[in-house]
Design an enzyme around this catalytic site. Structure first.
Site, PDB file in Angstrom:
ATOM      1  N   ARG A   1       0.810  -1.239   0.000  1.00  0.00           N
ATOM      2  CA  ARG A   1       0.000   0.000   0.000  1.00  0.00           C
ATOM      3  C   ARG A   1       0.835   1.277   0.000  1.00  0.00           C
ATOM      4  NH1 ARG A   1      -3.241  -2.875   3.775  1.00  0.00           N
ATOM      5  NH2 ARG A   1      -4.897  -3.931   2.646  1.00  0.00           N
TER       6      ARG A   1
ATOM      7  N   LYS B   1       3.575  11.270 -11.381  1.00  0.00           N
ATOM      8  CA  LYS B   1       2.734  10.381 -12.205  1.00  0.00           C
ATOM      9  C   LYS B   1       3.489   9.083 -12.414  1.00  0.00           C
ATOM     10  CE  LYS B   1      -0.173  13.373 -14.987  1.00  0.00           C
ATOM     11  NZ  LYS B   1      -0.501  13.806 -16.357  1.00  0.00           N
TER      12      LYS B   1
ATOM     13  N   GLU C   1      10.202  17.224 -25.024  1.00  0.00           N
ATOM     14  CA  GLU C   1       9.517  17.642 -23.797  1.00  0.00           C
ATOM     15  C   GLU C   1      10.033  19.007 -23.338  1.00  0.00           C
ATOM     16  OE1 GLU C   1       6.923  15.971 -22.778  1.00  0.00           O
ATOM     17  OE2 GLU C   1       7.230  13.807 -22.957  1.00  0.00           O
TER      18      GLU C   1
ATOM     19  N   LYS D   1       7.862  22.863 -14.636  1.00  0.00           N
ATOM     20  CA  LYS D   1       6.998  21.742 -14.262  1.00  0.00           C
ATOM     21  C   LYS D   1       6.671  21.778 -12.774  1.00  0.00           C
ATOM     22  CE  LYS D   1       5.786  16.977 -14.615  1.00  0.00           C
ATOM     23  NZ  LYS D   1       5.913  15.699 -15.274  1.00  0.00           N
TER      24      LYS D   1
ATOM     25  N   GLU E   1      -4.046  17.057 -11.489  1.00  0.00           N
ATOM     26  CA  GLU E   1      -4.529  17.357 -12.844  1.00  0.00           C
ATOM     27  C   GLU E   1      -6.034  17.630 -12.911  1.00  0.00           C
ATOM     28  OE1 GLU E   1      -2.468  15.234 -16.053  1.00  0.00           O
ATOM     29  OE2 GLU E   1      -4.311  15.350 -17.207  1.00  0.00           O
TER      30      GLU E   1
ATOM     31  N   ARG F   1      -2.497  21.381 -14.880  1.00  0.00           N
ATOM     32  CA  ARG F   1      -1.532  20.315 -15.183  1.00  0.00           C
ATOM     33  C   ARG F   1      -1.835  19.639 -16.519  1.00  0.00           C
ATOM     34  NH1 ARG F   1       1.423  15.857 -11.272  1.00  0.00           N
ATOM     35  NH2 ARG F   1       2.653  14.985 -12.975  1.00  0.00           N
TER      36      ARG F   1
ATOM     37  N   ASN G   1       0.139  17.969 -21.083  1.00  0.00           N
ATOM     38  CA  ASN G   1      -0.125  16.902 -22.054  1.00  0.00           C
ATOM     39  C   ASN G   1      -0.192  17.426 -23.486  1.00  0.00           C
ATOM     40  OD1 ASN G   1      -0.310  14.863 -20.059  1.00  0.00           O
ATOM     41  ND2 ASN G   1      -2.350  15.615 -19.539  1.00  0.00           N
TER      42      ASN G   1
ATOM     43  N   HIS H   1       0.203  15.093 -26.392  1.00  0.00           N
ATOM     44  CA  HIS H   1       0.182  13.707 -25.896  1.00  0.00           C
ATOM     45  C   HIS H   1      -1.011  12.895 -26.393  1.00  0.00           C
ATOM     46  CE1 HIS H   1       3.489  15.079 -23.504  1.00  0.00           C
ATOM     47  NE2 HIS H   1       3.592  13.941 -22.854  1.00  0.00           N
TER      48      HIS H   1
ATOM     49  N   HIS I   1       0.152   9.685 -27.916  1.00  0.00           N
ATOM     50  CA  HIS I   1      -0.165   8.362 -27.356  1.00  0.00           C
ATOM     51  C   HIS I   1      -0.844   7.480 -28.403  1.00  0.00           C
ATOM     52  CE1 HIS I   1      -0.110   9.762 -22.863  1.00  0.00           C
ATOM     53  NE2 HIS I   1       1.096   9.612 -23.378  1.00  0.00           N
TER      54      HIS I   1
ATOM     55  N   HIS J   1       8.714   7.855 -27.137  1.00  0.00           N
ATOM     56  CA  HIS J   1       7.655   8.701 -26.589  1.00  0.00           C
ATOM     57  C   HIS J   1       7.861  10.170 -27.008  1.00  0.00           C
ATOM     58  CE1 HIS J   1       4.715  10.270 -23.772  1.00  0.00           C
ATOM     59  NE2 HIS J   1       5.630  11.080 -23.286  1.00  0.00           N
TER      60      HIS J   1
HETATM   61  P1  NAD Z   1      13.353   5.000 -21.684  1.00  0.00           P
HETATM   62  O1  NAD Z   1      13.153   4.924 -20.240  1.00  0.00           O
HETATM   63  O2  NAD Z   1      12.912   3.862 -22.515  1.00  0.00           O
HETATM   64  O3  NAD Z   1      14.889   5.311 -21.958  1.00  0.00           O
HETATM   65  C1  NAD Z   1      15.323   5.423 -23.287  1.00  0.00           C
HETATM   66  C2  NAD Z   1      16.505   4.503 -23.597  1.00  0.00           C
HETATM   67  O4  NAD Z   1      17.691   5.075 -23.071  1.00  0.00           O
HETATM   68  C3  NAD Z   1      16.403   3.121 -22.989  1.00  0.00           C
HETATM   69  O5  NAD Z   1      16.926   2.197 -23.892  1.00  0.00           O
HETATM   70  C4  NAD Z   1      17.277   3.228 -21.758  1.00  0.00           C
HETATM   71  O6  NAD Z   1      17.767   1.987 -21.322  1.00  0.00           O
HETATM   72  C5  NAD Z   1      18.368   4.106 -22.267  1.00  0.00           C
HETATM   73  N1  NAD Z   1      19.088   4.886 -21.272  1.00  0.00           N
HETATM   74  C6  NAD Z   1      18.586   5.509 -20.193  1.00  0.00           C
HETATM   75  N2  NAD Z   1      19.533   6.260 -19.612  1.00  0.00           N
HETATM   76  C7  NAD Z   1      20.661   6.093 -20.334  1.00  0.00           C
HETATM   77  C8  NAD Z   1      21.953   6.632 -20.248  1.00  0.00           C
HETATM   78  N3  NAD Z   1      22.289   7.542 -19.324  1.00  0.00           N
HETATM   79  N4  NAD Z   1      22.882   6.215 -21.126  1.00  0.00           N
HETATM   80  C9  NAD Z   1      22.552   5.327 -22.113  1.00  0.00           C
HETATM   81  N5  NAD Z   1      21.325   4.817 -22.273  1.00  0.00           N
HETATM   82  C10 NAD Z   1      20.395   5.201 -21.390  1.00  0.00           C
HETATM   83  O7  NAD Z   1      12.613   6.289 -22.301  1.00  0.00           O
HETATM   84  P2  NAD Z   1      12.425   7.779 -21.773  1.00  0.00           P
HETATM   85  O8  NAD Z   1      12.335   8.600 -22.990  1.00  0.00           O
HETATM   86  O9  NAD Z   1      13.389   8.138 -20.737  1.00  0.00           O
HETATM   87  O10 NAD Z   1      11.001   7.731 -21.072  1.00  0.00           O
HETATM   88  C11 NAD Z   1       9.826   7.470 -21.809  1.00  0.00           C
HETATM   89  C12 NAD Z   1       8.760   7.019 -20.860  1.00  0.00           C
HETATM   90  O11 NAD Z   1       8.468   8.051 -19.919  1.00  0.00           O
HETATM   91  C13 NAD Z   1       7.451   6.676 -21.526  1.00  0.00           C
HETATM   92  O12 NAD Z   1       6.978   5.454 -21.023  1.00  0.00           O
HETATM   93  C14 NAD Z   1       6.535   7.803 -21.128  1.00  0.00           C
HETATM   94  O13 NAD Z   1       5.196   7.414 -21.074  1.00  0.00           O
HETATM   95  C15 NAD Z   1       7.068   8.154 -19.784  1.00  0.00           C
HETATM   96  N6  NAD Z   1       6.759   9.525 -19.360  1.00  0.00           N
HETATM   97  C16 NAD Z   1       6.223   9.688 -18.130  1.00  0.00           C
HETATM   98  C17 NAD Z   1       5.954  10.963 -17.666  1.00  0.00           C
HETATM   99  C18 NAD Z   1       5.434  11.148 -16.274  1.00  0.00           C
HETATM  100  O14 NAD Z   1       5.046  12.267 -15.932  1.00  0.00           O
HETATM  101  N7  NAD Z   1       5.433  10.134 -15.453  1.00  0.00           N
HETATM  102  C19 NAD Z   1       6.228  12.069 -18.473  1.00  0.00           C
HETATM  103  C20 NAD Z   1       6.786  11.862 -19.723  1.00  0.00           C
HETATM  104  C21 NAD Z   1       7.055  10.575 -20.157  1.00  0.00           C
HETATM  105  N1  GLY Z   2       3.917  14.508 -18.269  1.00  0.00           N
HETATM  106  C1  GLY Z   2       2.667  15.081 -17.880  1.00  0.00           C
HETATM  107  C2  GLY Z   2       2.529  15.337 -16.425  1.00  0.00           C
HETATM  108  O1  GLY Z   2       3.401  15.063 -15.647  1.00  0.00           O
HETATM  109  O2  GLY Z   2       1.497  15.790 -16.009  1.00  0.00           O
END
Ligand code: NAD
Ligand code: GLY
Length: 357
Positions: free
Chosen positions: A118, A140, A182, A224, A234, A238, A242, A245, A249, A262
């Protein structure tokens, strides 16, 4: 080293940004309240940085979980494998999960922390530009469902975000560009001055100039943090984060997770939102051109994949979290630095964008 807070009352937490922060054990130790911690990373990032992080955890009961790499693994099966490991090794409710990686590791680790027994503590150590400027901040968390991106999740804030800008040295160029999408988003949605700075400095960012990157990361995180402090769950502002997005998406889900990054899907989605705003008469053609030019300079796509029909895109967009009571809300632009979230638009403008591209 800039450090500032995400202001959420008793749940406020610091964002530390700087070079060499992974060499500063105290930042991490200060964020761990109990006697146990588990580093969650993936098979690409763990060999690069996990041992460094682990050396800071002397005296604690420490676990390591190394996940397969990729958006395709951001799902309930992987989440369950994390729970199994935590239970097998008897990690209790006062454990801290440490997310070491990009947004995929951060989102899934955060959701594991939100739901294991939890809710346990967690810390974000983001290692992609995208995670450093966006996903590690704001709480998030979640996983994908085959029918929709990020459809299962929870809000759960970390206890600290530790951004070591040196980790970007190992990041592939395509991932750097995805992160820039972003960064550009913050300029487009609410910070016209930052957008203009990005236009002037995009070549420095692409060339990984450390000062330019540090500035862009700090400005993005500050933008942010201010929005999250105002509207954590949100209910209003907030949703502007998006921008791009809902279109993005649909592209990610429609192509299969991982084909487009992404950030690439968001870049394309932002330009679709800009073009739709122009069609509605809300945004001038010059602003659309500026957005397109900046995205192209960041080496990002601006046109959706030909294999996704307009009809399929529309179907996928109907599963978006911004659909409320059956009505599709979109983030659209009234100017560079001025976004609105609205369901009050002429549907013909959306048809035009989906069918034309
Ligand atoms: P990812 O986590 O897949 O990382 C991208 C690639 O880079 C992967 O292959 C990873 O292993 C590699 N990598 C990471 N750090 C590295 C480094 N320092 N050196 C070499 N390789 C490295 O992708 P991302 O773009 O970081 O994140 C995308 C994800 O984030 C999506 O799932 C998206 O939905 C999510 N997201 C979430 C929020 C939120 O608010 N929670 C906001 C935006 C995106
Ligand atoms: N990436 C969108 C949010 O954090 O609200």
């Amino acid at each position: 080293m800039p450090t500032f807070n995400v202001d959420l009352g008793a749940r406020s937490y610091p964002i530390h940004i700087g070079s060499g922060l992974l060499q500063q054990p105290q930042l991490l130790r200060d964020a761990i309240p109990g006697r146990s911690a588990v580093i969650v990373s993936n098979e690409t990032v763990a060999p690069l940085y996990l041992q460094t992080v682990r050396t800071h955890l002397g005296g604690l009961h420490v676990g390591e979980i190394v996940l397969p790499d990729g958006e395709a693994y951001k799902n309930l099966d992987t989440l369950n494998s994390i729970f199994t490991r935590l239970l097998e090794q008897r990690f209790d409710r006062n454990t801290t999960l440490i997310a070491l990686g990009g947004g995929v590791v951060g989102d899934i680790t955060g959701f594991a922390a939100a739901s294991y027994q939890r809710g346990v503590h967690f810390v974000q150590i983001p290692t992609t530009l995208l995670a450093q400027v966006d996903s590690s901040v704001g709480g998030k968390t979640g996983v994908n469902h085959p029918l929709g991106k990020n459809m299962i999740g929870a809000f759960h804030q970390p206890r600290a975000v530790i951004i070591d800008t040196d980790t970007l040295d190992t990041l592939p160029g395509r991932e750097l560009s995805a992160g820039l999408a972003e960064v550009i988003k913050y300029g487009l949605l609410g910070d016209a001055e930052f957008f203009a700075w990005l236009e002037q400095n995009i070549d420095r960012l692409r060339a990984r100039d450390p000062a330019a990157l540090a500035y862009a990361i700090e400005r993005s995180c500050r933008d942010k943090a201010a929005i999250v402090a105002e509207d954590e769950r949100e209910h209003g502002t907030r949703a502007l984060l998006n921008l791009g997005h809902t279109f993005g998406h649909a592209i990610e889900t429609g192509l299969g997770y991982g084909r487009w990054l992404h950030g690439e899907a968001v870049a394309c989605g932002m330009l679709m939102a800009a073009r739709m705003s122009e069609r509605l008469g809300w945004l001038d053609a010059g602003s659309v051109r500026r957005a397109e030019k900046l995205l192209l300079a960041a080496e990002l796509p601006t046109v959706p994949p030909a294999e996704l029909s307009g009809a399929r895109m529309r179907e996928l967009m109907a599963v978006d979290k911004k659909v409320i009571d059956g009505s599709l809300r979109l983030v659209l632009l009234r100017g560079i630095g001025s976004a609105v979230v609205t369901a009050d638009f002429d549907p013909a403008a959306l048809d035009f964008i989906l069918e034309r591209d």
